[in-house]
Design a protein around this motif. Sequence first.
Motif, PDB file in Angstrom:
ATOM      1  N   ALA A 125       0.844  -1.190   0.000  1.00  0.00           N
ATOM      2  CA  ALA A 125       0.000   0.000   0.000  1.00  0.00           C
ATOM      3  C   ALA A 125       0.881   1.242   0.000  1.00  0.00           C
ATOM      4  O   ALA A 125       2.060   1.192   0.383  1.00  0.00           O
ATOM      5  N   LEU A 126       0.288   2.357  -0.413  1.00  0.00           N
ATOM      6  CA  LEU A 126       0.951   3.653  -0.447  1.00  0.00           C
ATOM      7  C   LEU A 126       0.211   4.609   0.471  1.00  0.00           C
ATOM      8  O   LEU A 126      -1.027   4.614   0.501  1.00  0.00           O
ATOM      9  N   ILE A 148       1.710   7.100  -7.681  1.00  0.00           N
ATOM     10  CA  ILE A 148       0.294   6.810  -7.417  1.00  0.00           C
ATOM     11  C   ILE A 148      -0.296   5.982  -8.543  1.00  0.00           C
ATOM     12  O   ILE A 148      -0.981   4.976  -8.310  1.00  0.00           O
ATOM     13  N   PHE A 151       0.683   2.355  -8.379  1.00  0.00           N
ATOM     14  CA  PHE A 151      -0.071   1.602  -7.368  1.00  0.00           C
ATOM     15  C   PHE A 151      -1.486   1.311  -7.853  1.00  0.00           C
ATOM     16  O   PHE A 151      -2.024   0.216  -7.628  1.00  0.00           O
ATOM     17  N   VAL A 158      -4.300   3.044  -1.826  1.00  0.00           N
ATOM     18  CA  VAL A 158      -3.595   4.299  -1.607  1.00  0.00           C
ATOM     19  C   VAL A 158      -4.358   5.086  -0.551  1.00  0.00           C
ATOM     20  O   VAL A 158      -5.543   5.392  -0.733  1.00  0.00           O
ATOM     21  N   ALA A 160      -4.546   8.638   1.470  1.00  0.00           N
ATOM     22  CA  ALA A 160      -4.110  10.032   1.453  1.00  0.00           C
ATOM     23  C   ALA A 160      -4.876  10.796   2.522  1.00  0.00           C
ATOM     24  O   ALA A 160      -6.082  10.589   2.702  1.00  0.00           O
ATOM     25  N   LEU A 168      -3.920  12.891  -5.291  1.00  0.00           N
ATOM     26  CA  LEU A 168      -4.810  11.997  -6.025  1.00  0.00           C
ATOM     27  C   LEU A 168      -5.567  12.763  -7.106  1.00  0.00           C
ATOM     28  O   LEU A 168      -5.766  12.258  -8.214  1.00  0.00           O
ATOM     29  N   PHE A 245      -8.916   3.725  -3.022  1.00  0.00           N
ATOM     30  CA  PHE A 245      -8.554   4.916  -2.257  1.00  0.00           C
ATOM     31  C   PHE A 245      -9.143   4.911  -0.854  1.00  0.00           C
ATOM     32  O   PHE A 245     -10.318   4.572  -0.649  1.00  0.00           O
TER      33      PHE A 245
END
Length: 274
Positions: A125-126, A148, A151, A158, A160, A168, A245
Amino acid sequence: MTRTILIVLSEYGYWGEELVGPLAAFDRQGYRSVFATPTGKRARALPPSLDPGYVDPPLGRSVTTPEVAVAARQLDESDRLDSPVSLAEWIPERPYNSEDGYLRKVEGYYRELARLDRDVAEYDALVLVGGSGPIVDLANNGRVHDLILAFVRADKPVLAECYGVACLAFARDWEDRASILRGKHVTGHCKEYDYKDGTGFLGVDFNMGPPPYPLEYILRDATAPGGRYHGNVGKETSVIVDYPFVTGRSTPDSYLSGEKLVEVLESGLRRYGW
């Protein structure tokens, strides 16, 4: 197998709790966390985020408890954030069209991006940590955008937070330039939470008024048609999961954001908060 999370931090200041919150969830789960910054410079917390006496102007109260302030300061003063991965050394920069040998250079750029797709296989994961710093060096950073997109192509989540959500909105394929948030549900720093004055950054003698753009407006536009921005103004927390997301509105959502990313990875959570 131990999961590995890639955490990207601004070199112009991150908000302490917005790193401590997700990291606490990852540490409890036994995840390995790898830190990265745009040029490999060590990230530092914004001083107000380490001060439990700092009153957030839009909310009219402190947003940092004494316990979180201690945890954030201990992390910031530890060696854990030393020697981050440099995105500049890892990810190629797209050449200007005006450069000599442009065609060969852009071919090389895309070859390197193919390697990036292989590199992200190492991570599960980021995470893009918020605070005012991302406004400067993450939001419109082409390397961050390419990371991004890699991923997303790999169908990996992801997370954020706060002003990190701008990354994003701006991460787009150069061919169609469509938002990757189109049709998605997200949250992020709402207009009511924006400062009217005093947006600050580390490492520069510059303290501006309000943020240079209202993130809420950008997210409303980026998610249309079919998606939606959720400000959840008046509610204590706002975390939205619309896979891949996970987005958190601001500081109070940090711990919940991390917990929800763990649920995405461990329990297959695909939707939450809307």
